[in-house]
Design a protein around this motif. Structure first.
Motif, PDB file in Angstrom:
ATOM      1  N   GLY A   1       1.001  13.313   9.082  1.00  0.00           N
ATOM      2  CA  GLY A   1       1.651  13.992   7.968  1.00  0.00           C
ATOM      3  C   GLY A   1       1.025  13.628   6.624  1.00  0.00           C
ATOM      4  N   PHE A   2       1.287  14.449   5.646  1.00  0.00           N
ATOM      5  CA  PHE A   2       0.722  14.246   4.313  1.00  0.00           C
ATOM      6  C   PHE A   2       1.201  12.936   3.686  1.00  0.00           C
ATOM      7  N   CYS A   3       2.432  12.569   3.908  1.00  0.00           N
ATOM      8  CA  CYS A   3       2.996  11.370   3.276  1.00  0.00           C
ATOM      9  C   CYS A   3       2.935  10.133   4.162  1.00  0.00           C
ATOM     10  N   ASP A   4       2.129  10.155   5.215  1.00  0.00           N
ATOM     11  CA  ASP A   4       1.970   8.988   6.086  1.00  0.00           C
ATOM     12  C   ASP A   4       0.868   8.075   5.572  1.00  0.00           C
ATOM     13  N   SER A   5       0.657   8.054   4.258  1.00  0.00           N
ATOM     14  CA  SER A   5      -0.517   7.400   3.669  1.00  0.00           C
ATOM     15  C   SER A   5      -0.627   5.915   3.952  1.00  0.00           C
ATOM     16  N   CYS A   6       0.444   5.207   4.107  1.00  0.00           N
ATOM     17  CA  CYS A   6       0.322   3.761   4.292  1.00  0.00           C
ATOM     18  C   CYS A   6       0.465   3.339   5.746  1.00  0.00           C
ATOM     19  N   SER A   7       0.286   4.263   6.681  1.00  0.00           N
ATOM     20  CA  SER A   7       0.298   3.877   8.094  1.00  0.00           C
ATOM     21  C   SER A   7      -0.953   3.064   8.424  1.00  0.00           C
ATOM     22  N   ASP A   8      -2.029   3.265   7.660  1.00  0.00           N
ATOM     23  CA  ASP A   8      -3.253   2.475   7.796  1.00  0.00           C
ATOM     24  C   ASP A   8      -3.438   1.734   6.482  1.00  0.00           C
ATOM     25  N   CYS A   9      -3.069   0.476   6.480  1.00  0.00           N
ATOM     26  CA  CYS A   9      -3.030  -0.304   5.244  1.00  0.00           C
ATOM     27  C   CYS A   9      -4.402  -0.431   4.577  1.00  0.00           C
ATOM     28  N   SER A  10      -5.468  -0.601   5.361  1.00  0.00           N
ATOM     29  CA  SER A  10      -6.787  -0.812   4.752  1.00  0.00           C
ATOM     30  C   SER A  10      -7.270   0.427   3.999  1.00  0.00           C
ATOM     31  N   SER A  11      -7.131   1.613   4.605  1.00  0.00           N
ATOM     32  CA  SER A  11      -7.581   2.818   3.886  1.00  0.00           C
ATOM     33  C   SER A  11      -6.646   3.154   2.730  1.00  0.00           C
TER      34      SER A  11
ATOM     35  N   CYS B   1      -6.114   3.451  -3.023  1.00  0.00           N
ATOM     36  CA  CYS B   1      -5.325   3.126  -4.212  1.00  0.00           C
ATOM     37  C   CYS B   1      -6.203   2.522  -5.303  1.00  0.00           C
ATOM     38  N   TRP B   2      -7.072   1.584  -4.953  1.00  0.00           N
ATOM     39  CA  TRP B   2      -7.869   0.860  -5.935  1.00  0.00           C
ATOM     40  C   TRP B   2      -9.227   1.478  -6.203  1.00  0.00           C
ATOM     41  N   CYS B   3      -9.786   2.184  -5.234  1.00  0.00           N
ATOM     42  CA  CYS B   3     -11.127   2.738  -5.415  1.00  0.00           C
ATOM     43  C   CYS B   3     -11.261   4.068  -4.663  1.00  0.00           C
ATOM     44  N   PRO B   4     -10.587   5.115  -5.147  1.00  0.00           N
ATOM     45  CA  PRO B   4     -10.607   6.395  -4.435  1.00  0.00           C
ATOM     46  C   PRO B   4     -12.008   6.996  -4.312  1.00  0.00           C
ATOM     47  N   CYS B   5     -12.927   6.599  -5.187  1.00  0.00           N
ATOM     48  CA  CYS B   5     -14.289   7.143  -5.106  1.00  0.00           C
ATOM     49  C   CYS B   5     -14.973   6.723  -3.810  1.00  0.00           C
ATOM     50  N   VAL B   6     -14.661   5.532  -3.281  1.00  0.00           N
ATOM     51  CA  VAL B   6     -15.240   5.087  -2.013  1.00  0.00           C
ATOM     52  C   VAL B   6     -14.668   5.909  -0.864  1.00  0.00           C
ATOM     53  N   THR B   7     -13.357   6.067  -0.849  1.00  0.00           N
ATOM     54  CA  THR B   7     -12.721   6.880   0.197  1.00  0.00           C
ATOM     55  C   THR B   7     -13.279   8.293   0.172  1.00  0.00           C
ATOM     56  N   PHE B   8     -13.350   8.879  -1.014  1.00  0.00           N
ATOM     57  CA  PHE B   8     -13.865  10.232  -1.117  1.00  0.00           C
ATOM     58  C   PHE B   8     -15.314  10.322  -0.648  1.00  0.00           C
ATOM     59  N   GLY B   9     -16.151   9.379  -1.065  1.00  0.00           N
ATOM     60  CA  GLY B   9     -17.556   9.387  -0.667  1.00  0.00           C
ATOM     61  C   GLY B   9     -17.727   9.332   0.841  1.00  0.00           C
ATOM     62  N   ARG B  10     -16.938   8.489   1.488  1.00  0.00           N
ATOM     63  CA  ARG B  10     -17.000   8.372   2.950  1.00  0.00           C
ATOM     64  C   ARG B  10     -16.585   9.673   3.627  1.00  0.00           C
TER      65      ARG B  10
END
Length: 147
Positions: free
Chosen positions: A16-26, A31-40
Motif C-alpha cells: 500500500g501507499f502508506c506502508d512506508s515504514c514496513s522496511d525501516c532501512s529504505s 526520509c534523510w536522503c531521498p535523492c539516493v532512493t530516487f537514484g536507485r
C-alpha cells in the motif's frame, strides 16, 4: 542483457501507499536522503541507462533550486507503473509525488524489491546476481545417450 523482476498480480501494487515504514532501512534513507532512493529507483527502471548518481544528483538539484524535484520523480513513477502495468494514472502519480514524495518513493522502492530486485545493487549488480547461477552451454551427459 535483460533482467526481469518477479511477476505480481496484474495491475496491483505489492504494498500500500502508506506502508512506508514496513522496511525501516529504505524508510530512513528516503526520509534523510531521498535523492539516493530516487537514484536507485531510476537506475532500475531505466535498466541501467541512467546511473543512480546521475538521476539522484539531477533530482537533488531540481529540488534545491526549483522545488520541483517531484516532477522528475513523478515521471519515473509513471514509467514504472506502465512498465509493470500497475493501477493508477499520471494525475494520481503527480499528486502522490507532490503531497507525499517520501511515501511515493518508498512505495516504488518496495515494489522493485518485491519484484526480486536488490535495489541497492543497481542494474548491473542485479544482472550479475541473476546470471551468477546460469551454466553456460548444454550439460555434459556421461557415457553418451542410451535408449
Amino acid at each position: 542483457m535483460e533482467v526481469k523482476g518477479k511477476p505480481q498480480a496484474e495491475g496491483e501494487w505489492s504494498t500500500g501507499f502508506c506502508d512506508s515504514c514496513s522496511d525501516c532501512s529504505s524508510c530512513c534513507m528516503t526520509c534523510w536522503c531521498p535523492c539516493v532512493t530516487f537514484g536507485r529507483i531510476a537506475e532500475i527502471i531505466d535498466k541501467g541507462s541512467t546511473s543512480c548518481c546521475e538521476a539522484g544528483a539531477l533530482y537533488m538539484l531540481l529540488t534545491w533550486f526549483t522545488g520541483c524535484g517531484f516532477i522528475y520523480s513523478c515521471h519515473y513513477r509513471t514509467k514504472m507503473r506502465k512498465q509493470y502495468n500497475l493501477k493508477g494514472s499520471e494525475c494520481g502519480d503527480c499528486f502522490k509525488n507532490f503531497f507525499c514524495e517520501r511515501s511515493a518513493l518508498t512505495q516504488a522502492y518496495r515494489e522493485l524489491t518485491n519484484r526480486g530486485f536488490d535495489v541497492a545493487l543497481g542494474w548491473q549488480g542485479n544482472a550479475e546476481r541473476q546470471n551468477a547461477g546460469v551454466a553456460m552451454g548444454a550439460p555434459v551427459v556421461q557415457g553418451g545417450m542410451m535408449r
